[in-house]
Design an enzyme around this catalytic site. Structure first.
Site, PDB file in Angstrom:
ATOM      1  CB  SER A  12      57.604  25.784  60.100  1.00 39.82           C
ATOM      2  OG  SER A  12      57.383  24.801  59.512  1.00 39.82           O
ATOM      3  CG  HIS A  54      69.208  21.622  54.745  1.00 38.50           C
ATOM      4  ND1 HIS A  54      68.251  20.809  54.137  1.00 38.50           N
ATOM      5  CD2 HIS A  54      68.884  22.753  55.325  1.00 38.50           C
ATOM      6  CE1 HIS A  54      67.249  21.580  54.605  1.00 38.50           C
ATOM      7  NE2 HIS A  54      67.364  22.699  55.050  1.00 38.50           N
ATOM      8  CG  ASN A  93      68.561  26.919  52.580  1.00 38.33           C
ATOM      9  OD1 ASN A  93      68.623  27.290  51.608  1.00 38.33           O
ATOM     10  ND2 ASN A  93      68.370  25.573  53.505  1.00 38.33           N
ATOM     11  CD  GLU A 123      67.077  23.778  59.097  1.00 36.45           C
ATOM     12  OE1 GLU A 123      66.547  24.971  58.999  1.00 36.45           O
ATOM     13  OE2 GLU A 123      67.753  23.063  58.096  1.00 36.45           O
ATOM     14  CD  GLU A 167      65.360  20.557  51.919  1.00 34.59           C
ATOM     15  OE1 GLU A 167      65.811  21.518  51.343  1.00 34.59           O
ATOM     16  OE2 GLU A 167      64.482  20.993  52.735  1.00 34.59           O
ATOM     17  N   GLY A 188      59.336  22.966  56.401  1.00 33.84           N
ATOM     18  CA  GLY A 188      58.346  23.452  55.314  1.00 33.84           C
ATOM     19  C   GLY A 188      57.015  22.636  55.726  1.00 33.84           C
ATOM     20  CE  LYS A 202      64.834  24.700  52.472  1.00 37.32           C
ATOM     21  NZ  LYS A 202      63.769  23.925  53.358  1.00 37.32           N
TER      22      LYS A 202
END
Ligand code: 13P
Length: 257
Positions: free
Chosen positions: A214, A96, A10, A168, A98, A174, A12
């Protein structure tokens, strides 16, 4: 049942068209790595879909990071599932964290997107996962259960096995922090039990469930060693061609051809 492992990158909001082309050419020089028995997908920004379609090695599929659930109309800035399928997209990341947290996507919207992606003949990668507070409160199982059930509510049991679910944990994205592989494996096993209860044994044994957060070439092997974890959804570490190739090597190790 043996499930094919899946490595999904991904990107992003990263990489221009020129940078995407350079990535595809770099991994293309190691194309033999992708011939083994696993599936590979790269999800770039919409603007880089076309260049990747014509430059990625044949065994690396194209993915998108988002979709709108309506077929067409006055939805400025949005892209439909049919448009993505026509552009060569095979997988679409849906829900996702985000998008849930920064753009206000609800479980109800996520459900509609999952349905639209399947309807257009593509594979949704449904993302679920608890945030730090939910984890500290001991609500991890409850949260992933709610998100999995809601995201798949409109999916026929006969097709539920086609979906990919990505676990996730939000706090692991991250951050360089991860749950232990055993811990992630326990949550993923719970998601599979939820699938069984909601969609039946056949769907539960077929659905591929990834770990994300991560992931690097160094820790990926430990995650996929867990019986219920079928691959990974990788952000930062998927941007580097050497890293992507190394992860492809790790994921195919021990996978059947
Ligand atoms: P990182 O691999 O950068 O933690 O991102 C994970 C992720 O959000 C993939 O969708």
């Amino acid at each position: 049942m043996t499930r094919r492992r899946l490595l999904a990158g991904n990107w992003k909001m990263n990489k221009t068209v020129a940078e995407a082309r350079a990535f595809a050419e770099a991994i293309g020089r190691r194309a033999e790595v992708f011939e083994a028995g696993a599936d590979f997908v790269v999800c770039p920004p919409f603007t880089a879909l076309h260049v990747l379609r014509v430059t990625l090695p044949a065994r690396v599929a194209l993915g998108a990071q988002n979709v709108h659930f309506e077929e067409r109309g006055a939805f400025t800035g949005e892209v439909s599932a049919e448009m993505l399928a026509e552009a060569g997209v095979r997988y679409v990341i849906v829900g996702h964290s985000e998008r849930r947290h920064l753009f206000g996507e609800t479980d109800a919207v996520v459900e509609k997107k999952v349905t639209a992606v399947l309807h257009a003949g593509m594979t949704p990668i449904l993302c679920v996962g608890e945030d730090l507070r939910e984890r500290q409160l001991g609500h991890t199982e409850r949260v992933v259960e709610r998100q999995t059930k809601a995201g798949l509510a409109g999916v026929d049991p006969g097709r539920a096995g086609e979906v990919v679910v990505a676990y996730e944990p939000v706090w692991a994205i991250g951050s360089g922090q991860t749950p232990t592989p055993e811990d992630a494996g326990r949550v993923v096993a719970h998601i599979r039990r939820v699938m069984e209860r909601e969609k039946g044994a056949e769907a539960a044994s077929r659905v591929r469930i990834l770990y994300g957060g991560s992931v690097t070439a160094d820790n990926l092997g430990a995650f996929v060693a867990e019986a219920d974890i079928d691959g990974a959804l990788v952000g930062g570490a998927s941007l580097n061609p050497d890293g992507f190739v190394r992860m492809a090597e790790v994921i195919t190790k021990g996978a059947s051809a």
